[in-house]
Structure formats: C-alpha cells, structure tokens
Write an enzyme that holds these catalytic residues in place. Structure first.
Site, PDB file in Angstrom:
ATOM      1  N   LYS A 280       0.820  -0.984   0.085  1.00 22.77           N
ATOM      2  CA  LYS A 280       0.013  -0.037  -0.073  1.00 22.77           C
ATOM      3  C   LYS A 280       0.839   1.387   0.126  1.00 22.77           C
ATOM      4  CE  LYS A 280       0.565   2.130   3.147  1.00 22.77           C
ATOM      5  NZ  LYS A 280       1.755   2.952   3.994  1.00 22.77           N
TER       6      LYS A 280
ATOM      7  N   TYR B 165      -4.979   4.199   5.488  1.00 26.19           N
ATOM      8  CA  TYR B 165      -5.500   3.406   6.805  1.00 26.19           C
ATOM      9  C   TYR B 165      -6.760   4.263   7.301  1.00 26.19           C
ATOM     10  CZ  TYR B 165      -1.134   0.889   6.852  1.00 26.19           C
ATOM     11  OH  TYR B 165      -0.067  -0.106   6.679  1.00 26.19           O
TER      12      TYR B 165
HETATM   13  P1  NAD Z   1      12.361   1.777   2.903  1.00 24.67           P
HETATM   14  O1  NAD Z   1      12.664   2.879   2.358  1.00 24.67           O
HETATM   15  O2  NAD Z   1      12.682   1.159   4.349  1.00 24.67           O
HETATM   16  O3  NAD Z   1      12.896   0.609   1.572  1.00 24.67           O
HETATM   17  C1  NAD Z   1      12.584   0.817   0.336  1.00 24.67           C
HETATM   18  C2  NAD Z   1      13.368   0.089  -0.282  1.00 24.67           C
HETATM   19  O4  NAD Z   1      13.259   0.287  -1.944  1.00 24.67           O
HETATM   20  C3  NAD Z   1      14.862  -0.069  -0.019  1.00 24.67           C
HETATM   21  O5  NAD Z   1      15.397  -1.362  -0.053  1.00 24.67           O
HETATM   22  C4  NAD Z   1      15.480   0.755  -1.117  1.00 24.67           C
HETATM   23  O6  NAD Z   1      16.889   0.180  -1.508  1.00 24.67           O
HETATM   24  C5  NAD Z   1      14.656   0.349  -2.219  1.00 24.67           C
HETATM   25  N1  NAD Z   1      14.570   1.348  -3.507  1.00 24.67           N
HETATM   26  C6  NAD Z   1      14.786   0.985  -4.669  1.00 24.67           C
HETATM   27  N2  NAD Z   1      14.733   1.994  -5.606  1.00 24.67           N
HETATM   28  C7  NAD Z   1      14.573   3.137  -4.631  1.00 24.67           C
HETATM   29  C8  NAD Z   1      14.601   4.557  -4.641  1.00 24.67           C
HETATM   30  N3  NAD Z   1      14.628   5.193  -6.000  1.00 24.67           N
HETATM   31  N4  NAD Z   1      14.665   5.558  -3.801  1.00 24.67           N
HETATM   32  C9  NAD Z   1      14.615   4.533  -2.341  1.00 24.67           C
HETATM   33  N5  NAD Z   1      14.630   3.426  -2.372  1.00 24.67           N
HETATM   34  C10 NAD Z   1      14.549   2.829  -3.421  1.00 24.67           C
HETATM   35  O7  NAD Z   1      10.601   1.780   2.679  1.00 24.67           O
HETATM   36  P2  NAD Z   1       9.707   0.582   3.475  1.00 24.67           P
HETATM   37  O8  NAD Z   1       9.114   1.253   4.826  1.00 24.67           O
HETATM   38  O9  NAD Z   1      10.111  -0.734   3.528  1.00 24.67           O
HETATM   39  O10 NAD Z   1       8.458   0.723   2.481  1.00 24.67           O
HETATM   40  C11 NAD Z   1       8.435   0.227   1.277  1.00 24.67           C
HETATM   41  C12 NAD Z   1       6.862   0.058   0.612  1.00 24.67           C
HETATM   42  O11 NAD Z   1       6.171  -0.882   1.811  1.00 24.67           O
HETATM   43  C13 NAD Z   1       5.937   1.240   0.940  1.00 24.67           C
HETATM   44  O12 NAD Z   1       5.387   1.281  -0.354  1.00 24.67           O
HETATM   45  C14 NAD Z   1       5.237   1.564   2.085  1.00 24.67           C
HETATM   46  O13 NAD Z   1       4.205   2.247   1.922  1.00 24.67           O
HETATM   47  C15 NAD Z   1       4.937  -0.191   2.166  1.00 24.67           C
HETATM   48  N6  NAD Z   1       5.023  -0.258   3.776  1.00 24.67           N
HETATM   49  C16 NAD Z   1       3.850  -1.004   4.180  1.00 24.67           C
HETATM   50  C17 NAD Z   1       3.650  -1.223   5.669  1.00 24.67           C
HETATM   51  C18 NAD Z   1       2.502  -1.927   6.160  1.00 24.67           C
HETATM   52  O14 NAD Z   1       2.152  -2.121   7.174  1.00 24.67           O
HETATM   53  N7  NAD Z   1       1.580  -2.601   4.943  1.00 24.67           N
HETATM   54  C19 NAD Z   1       4.534  -0.788   6.361  1.00 24.67           C
HETATM   55  C20 NAD Z   1       5.869  -0.333   5.982  1.00 24.67           C
HETATM   56  C21 NAD Z   1       5.953   0.199   4.501  1.00 24.67           C
END
Ligand code: NAD
Length: 363
Positions: free
Chosen positions: A123, A209
C-alpha cells in the site's frame, strides 16, 4: 496459476521450521529489502504455514549475501532490478511481493504479472488510479492473482469490527472518527517526502488506513468528500502534504471525519452507532492493536499480522479462499485519495464519489 513449490530442498523441510505445510507452501520473492521487508515480512515468512521466503530482488549487492546466509536462499533465487524479468523461468517463485517506494509499485507489479507470478503489491497500491488500472489489467491478462498489502483485513481486531458491522452488534454506524498519523523527524530527503517517489505525503502513506477505517467501520463506500490541508513545518515538508483532514458522507446520512499527518502522533478509530460504540486505539499499527466497545473490552492473542496476511493470500491461491484485499480495494482507495487532493485544491469543495460497491470486502 504459477507452480506450487515442493518442500524438498527447503530449509524447513529438514525440520528447521516445523510450522510449514510441507505439501503446500508457495515460494515468495520480496522485491525491495528496506525496513518493511527486513523487520516485518521476512520474519513473518518464517512463521507462515502456506508460503515461505524463496527469493529476493534487490538493487544493493551487499544485501544479497546477507539475506542468502540468513535465510538459506539459493543463489539462483537472487535477482536485481535489471535481471528481474528472468524470474519468469524460476519455478520456485510463485508470488512476487513488491515492497518498493510507491512510484515503483506499478512497474514491478506489472512485470511480476507478465512473468506469470501472483502479485502482492504494498500500500498505497500505486500513485494514481490509472496505474492501479494498469496493474489490475496486467494481472487479469496474465491470469495471476493480485493482493494489496492491507494486512489489517487478516488481523483479528479489525476482523471483529467488520463482524460488528455485518451483524449490527451495536446497531447502525452513524459517525466514524479515524486518525492515522505519525511525526516524521528523519532525513528530509527520504523517499516518503519526495513526491516523485511517494506520489504524495501523509495521505498516500497513512491516509489510506484512515480511509479504510471509515469504510470497514460503516460497511459502505463514501459518496462524497471534502478535505483541507494544513502545514506547520513547510521547511521540512517541502514537497508533500503534512496534515490532511477530510469529511466523508455515506448513504443514509452516515458521516466520518479523518485526520492523517506526518507531523502529529495519532492512531485511532471510533464508531458511534445507534445502539453503542466501538473503538480501536491503536487502530492500524502492527504491534499490538487494542479494542474497547460499549459492551466491554475486546481481546485477541497477538500474532504477526503479516504472517496472517500472507497465509490468507496463499490460501486464496491454493484453495480459492476469499482475497481479503484485492486490487479493486487498492484502486478504490486511490480514487478516494485523488478526490481528497481535488477537494484540497478546490479549497475544501465537496467532491462527489461514485464507487458503488467497488473494493468492499466480502467478509
Ligand atoms: P524503505 O525506505 O525502508 O525501503 C525501500 C526499499 O526500496 C529499499 O530497499 C531501497 O533500497 C529500495 N529502493 C529502490 N529504489 C529506490 C529509490 N529510488 N529510492 C528509495 N528506495 C529505493 O521503505 P519501506 O518502509 O520498506 O516501504 C516500502 C513500501 O512498503 C512502501 O510502499 C510502503 O508504503 C510499504 N509499507 C507498508 C507497510 C504496511 O504496514 N503494510 C509498512 C511499511 C511500509
């Protein structure tokens, strides 16, 4: 349907993880090994019964070795963003779970579908309704299943709220208040604050949410929305929305207020009904939810929400059970997000919504 991975050769087949269903466990490849994959999804995949971590897709070579040794992954199941499409010929991967910045969801979900793999897309589903349509179409054309990472639909407190609404436990909902917000103080250059990568600020990240809370607490889709945007730290939130409030109307005169923010700490839902009320506080975090009603507290044992979500999706594939968070639900929420941004741009003017039953969960 993508092939079902066999237990032989998997670490849990040698007794390392006795929870797996040895005959029917689907292989999942996580795309994007950031904080959600590292601290929630991968550990949850060690607890799931009907799916397991089988592969990874990462743009960071240093993570390849670390993950391979931590999770016993075969080298052939490790991909980068360039060779990702060749995953099509890997029979050990059944599901591709896209966990990248929001603007990359559509591209990777579509490529995953074209590789013949089932897709879980985090999401918010994408950064526009047009992108949501493109993902849904790609999955339909490839005849693969599509789920959105809306873990709460598998979570017991949320499922109890949905039961209250279905069974009119507290009569008819009349008013819902939903908040989904946290205070961001980290690196101002993070992707969540960069519109090109996130598609928007608090509304895209947390607002979905709050929107969802109003829908499962009323059992209805909204018919109109009016919204306002507020900013108290414009020097930090240069590119994305900081705080948004919105008022929804539903059929039958039901109303809801939401607040979402990257500046305020709040996480709650409360529904006032004709015969009582129910409340979750917190309502959408993953550790742990808590519920109270006009009849007393509700209590469930704590379990990983991600474990429940991924097993539900695997059972949707394996046994055709309900898809608790289908692509249409992600698209529906993006239609609402776009309407909220439209209303903000028009100074809070009411924007009508014509959603019918789109994305309403069946149970
Ligand atoms: P994060 O920043 O911790 O991780 C992002 C990942 O994408 C990293 O591994 C990064 O290296 C990679 N990436 C690839 N290209 C990139 C770029 N151009 N810029 C930045 N990062 C890049 O983020 P996250 O918290 O893991 O979130 C990732 C996704 O998961 C998002 O869409 C977020 O909304 C979703 N999420 C959902 C929940 C949930 O409860 N369902 C919780 C957290 C995150």
């Amino acid at each position: 349907m993508a092939g079902v991975a066999l237990a032989s050769g998997m670490p849990w087949a040698c007794g390392m993880n006795s929870k797996k269903n040895a005959q029917r466990s689907l292989g999942v490849a996580l795309v994007g090994l950031g904080s959600y994959s590292t601290y929630q999804l991968a550990p949850a995949l060690e607890q799931t019964q009907y799916c397991h971590l089988a592969g990874i897709v990462t743009g960071t070579p240093a993570k390849e070795k670390r993950w391979a040794s931590q999770y016993g992954l075969a080298e052939k199941n490790i991909y980068n963003y360039e060779n990702f499409d060749s995953i099509a010929s890997n029979s050990e991967i059944d599901i591709i779970y896209v966990v990248l910045p929001n603007s990359m969801h559509a591209d990777f979900s579509i490529r995953a579908a074209r590789a013949g793999k089932h897709v879980i897309c985090e999401k918010p589903m994408a950064i526009s309704v047009a992108e949501c349509d493109a993902i849904i179409n790609a999955c339909q054309e490839a005849r693969v299943r599509l789920g959105i990472g809306y873990r709460l639909h598998s979570e017991p407190y949320t499922r109890e709220i949905k039961r209250f609404v279905r069974e009119h436990t507290f009569g008819d909902p009349l008013y819902v208040m939903a908040e989904a917000a946290y205070r961001s103080t980290g690196n101002p250059d993070q992707w969540r604050l960069n519109k090109a990568l996130s598609g928007g600020g608090a509304l895209m990240n947390m607002g979905v949410y709050a929107i969802q809370s109003t829908i499962y607490s009323t059992g209805k889709n909204p018919i109109s929305v009016s919204a306002q945007e507020f900013s108290t730290r414009p020097e930090y939130f240069k590119d994305t929305d900081e705080t948004i409030t919105a008022q929804f109307e539903f059929e039958g005169g039901v109303i809801a207020n939401i607040m979402t923010s990257h500046n305020i700490r709040a996480n709650r839902l409360r529904a006032s009904c004709t015969g009582g009320w129910f409340e979750l506080d917190p309502a959408s975090t993953y550790i742990p939810l808590s519920g109270t009603t006009s009849k007393g507290k509700i209590e469930f044992p704590q379990e990983s929400q991600q474990k429940l979500q991924m097993d539900d999706f695997a059972l949707h594939i394996l046994e055709n059970r309900t898809n608790r968070a289908p692509g249409e639900m992600g698209k529906r929420d993006m239609i609402i997000v776009e309407a909220i941004y439209q209303s903000v741009a028009k100074g809070g003017k009411k924007v009508p919504l014509d959603l019918g039953g789109l994305g309403l969960a069946k149970d």
